[in-house]
Design a protein around this motif. Structure first.
Motif, PDB file in Angstrom:
ATOM      1  N   TYR A 113       0.786  -1.072  -0.023  1.00 36.10           N
ATOM      2  CA  TYR A 113      -0.373  -0.103   0.216  1.00 36.10           C
ATOM      3  C   TYR A 113       0.766   1.434   0.171  1.00 36.10           C
ATOM      4  CZ  TYR A 113      -3.917   2.743   0.919  1.00 36.10           C
ATOM      5  OH  TYR A 113      -5.696   3.414   0.904  1.00 36.10           O
ATOM      6  N   ALA A 169      -3.814   9.988   8.780  1.00 37.39           N
ATOM      7  CA  ALA A 169      -4.092  10.376   7.175  1.00 37.39           C
ATOM      8  C   ALA A 169      -5.175  11.056   6.914  1.00 37.39           C
ATOM      9  CB  ALA A 169      -5.206   8.875   6.799  1.00 37.39           C
ATOM     10  N   TRP A 186      -4.902   1.903   6.563  1.00 35.24           N
ATOM     11  CA  TRP A 186      -3.307   1.726   6.665  1.00 35.24           C
ATOM     12  C   TRP A 186      -2.914   1.132   7.961  1.00 35.24           C
ATOM     13  CZ3 TRP A 186       0.490   2.581   4.232  1.00 35.24           C
ATOM     14  CH2 TRP A 186       0.775   4.365   3.573  1.00 35.24           C
TER      15      TRP A 186
END
Length: 465
Positions: free
Chosen positions: A228, A301, A310
């Motif tokens: 990611y 974030a 995440w």
């Protein structure tokens, strides 16, 4: 019920062939002359030409398959499995080539649709032709290009359904099994190759865009995968920074953006040394702890949903590393020296002395032989956490690891290393009488066997790969 499955196979095969014929007449033939489109570079031309050429082979192969299936359908005992088994190698060959080049050709066509009005006009004319042939609004070239891949995926499903309604004593049962195995294997291979290709493209893109990587660290390795990535805020002490963070399967990389695509390397944390801590009363923030340097960072974030994504990826990877990490099951070690490292294999029979000498030889890049290493005056001990233990030259490395790694009070996820510390040692030069000291800047040398792949400070580290 078996007859219904046979009818479905024959019916869908016929409809698929009609689609391929429309694709050939309305798209492949008009676009075969790539010189009509000077916007295409040589690589794009090659991908598209190969893909279109393979469509012709697929069409011929499926026409033969369809004809043989029809013949079997008119026989007293239709043996569809026998036909698929006989045609499997040919189908796998053609479809394998097609699927391997599908993505690149499709990307080339997509780029042309965005950049070339000439190409867009031709595509619209082709779509109108497909509408006339099919009696619908027409299909785009992308829709048609996906059909061979979809058909290949369908074959194992159809054969599985046929097998379900075929008695084990049926003369076609073993044929169906063999055909199913061959086609499913090809599907699995294509899916696996596609996944590997996608990962390699991601790694290449990151490698090309990240500048300032430390010596010895390579983005592209045989086992590294991208899990990611995205933009996050990173708080370190009083510094609040925006970073592009990339989560690999083995480490976390963070960079500073430089323009649209370029990035400047700012740091890397091995997942073996990373612990994730959620900040439950904060909807967008969480902490990461780096155990080998006793550092803590706060990441945040843009939204709670992004934070959740995440955390899922980070926890999944760190938990997986914890489950699979075992110092007793590894025989590859990396010897870190300043900002670079060497790799070599050690065995269960290797002693501390042999590891010590082999490491010195690696560090000196072969200029120093094992017999040149002087052990005189070399203090030797194991350091686990804050405790120090005596260490003997003849101790087996595996026994040392076993002894201290079982001390869970000290040897845990946050403190999982032990040192073979040589406070004073020297190497006798083969060409000079005086000793040549191999010491890092400002500290005594230490060999560290660790679950970590990180380098902290000036000491030498031997880490399990």
């Amino acid at each position: 019920m078996r007859v219904k499955v046979l009818d479905e196979i024959l019916d869908t095969e016929g409809r698929y062939l009609k689609d391929i014929e429309v694709m050939m007449d309305c798209y492949v033939v008009p676009l075969r002359d790539s010189n009509r489109f000077p916007e295409l570079n040589s690589s794009d031309k090659s991908d598209i030409k190969l893909l279109f050429s393979t469509v012709e082979f697929i069409k011929d192969g499926n026409e033969e398959l369809n004809l043989k299936l029809k013949e079997q359908m008119n026989s007293p005992v239709p043996l569809f499995g026998k036909i698929f088994m006989e045609q499997a190698d040919k189908l796998c060959q053609y479809y394998g080539v097609y699927c391997n080049h599908h993505k690149e050709a499709n990307e080339s066509i997509s780029n042309l649709l965005k950049s070339s009005s000439n190409f867009r006009e031709q595509m619209e004319l082709c779509r109108v032709q497909t509408a006339k042939r099919t009696g619908s609004e027409g299909l785009s070239i992308g829709d048609f290009l996906s059909k061979p891949f979809s058909r290949l995926l369908k074959y194992p499903l159809l054969l599985n359904q046929l097998l379900k309604f075929t008695d084990e004593n049926h003369p076609d049962y073993q044929n169906i099994l063999k055909a199913l195995e061959a086609l499913q294997s090809e599907v699995d291979k294509i899916n696996s190759d596609k996944a590997r290709t996608d990962q390699l493209k991601k790694l290449l893109e990151i490698n090309n865009n990240v500048e300032g990587l430390p010596k010895g660290f390579k983005i592209i390795t045989p086992t590294r995968v991208v899990i990611y990535e995205g933009m996050l805020g990173k708080i370190s002490g009083t510094h609040n920074q925006e970073r592009h963070v990339i989560l690999f399967g083995d480490c976390l990389l963070y960079c500073r953006k430089k323009g649209a695509t370029k990035m400047q390397y700012r740091g890397m944390i091995p997942l073996a040394r990373l612990r994730v801590e959620d900040i439950k009363d904060d909807p967008v923030s969480w902490k990461i702890h780096r155990s080998d340097k006793d550092l803590t960072y706060t990441l945040y974030a843009k939204s709670s949903s992004e934070k959740k994504t995440w955390l899922q990826h980070m926890n999944s990877q760190t938990n997986e590393r914890s489950r699979s990490r075992s110092v007793l099951n590894k025989d590859i070690v990396r010897v870190y020296w300043r900002e670079t490292f060497k790799t070599f294999v050690y065995t269960e029979a290797m002693t501390v002395r042999e590891l010590f000498r082999s490491s010195i030889k690696k560090i000196s890049m072969g200029q120093v032989k094992p017999e040149d290493v002087s052990e005189e005056g070399c203090g030797l001990l194991a350091v686990v956490g804050n405790e120090k233990y005596p260490l003997n030259w003849e101790d087996l490395i595996t026994n040392v690891v076993k002894k201290y790694s079982t001390d869970t009070a000290h040897f845990n996820d946050e403190n999982s290393h032990f040192c073979i510390s040589a406070t004073t040692f020297s190497v006798v030069s083969p060409t000079k009488e005086e000793s040549v000291k191999l010491e890092p800047r400002g500290a005594a040398s230490s060999f560290v066997l660790s679950k970590s792949l990180s380098v902290s400070g000036p000491s030498m580290r031997i880490s399990l790969a």
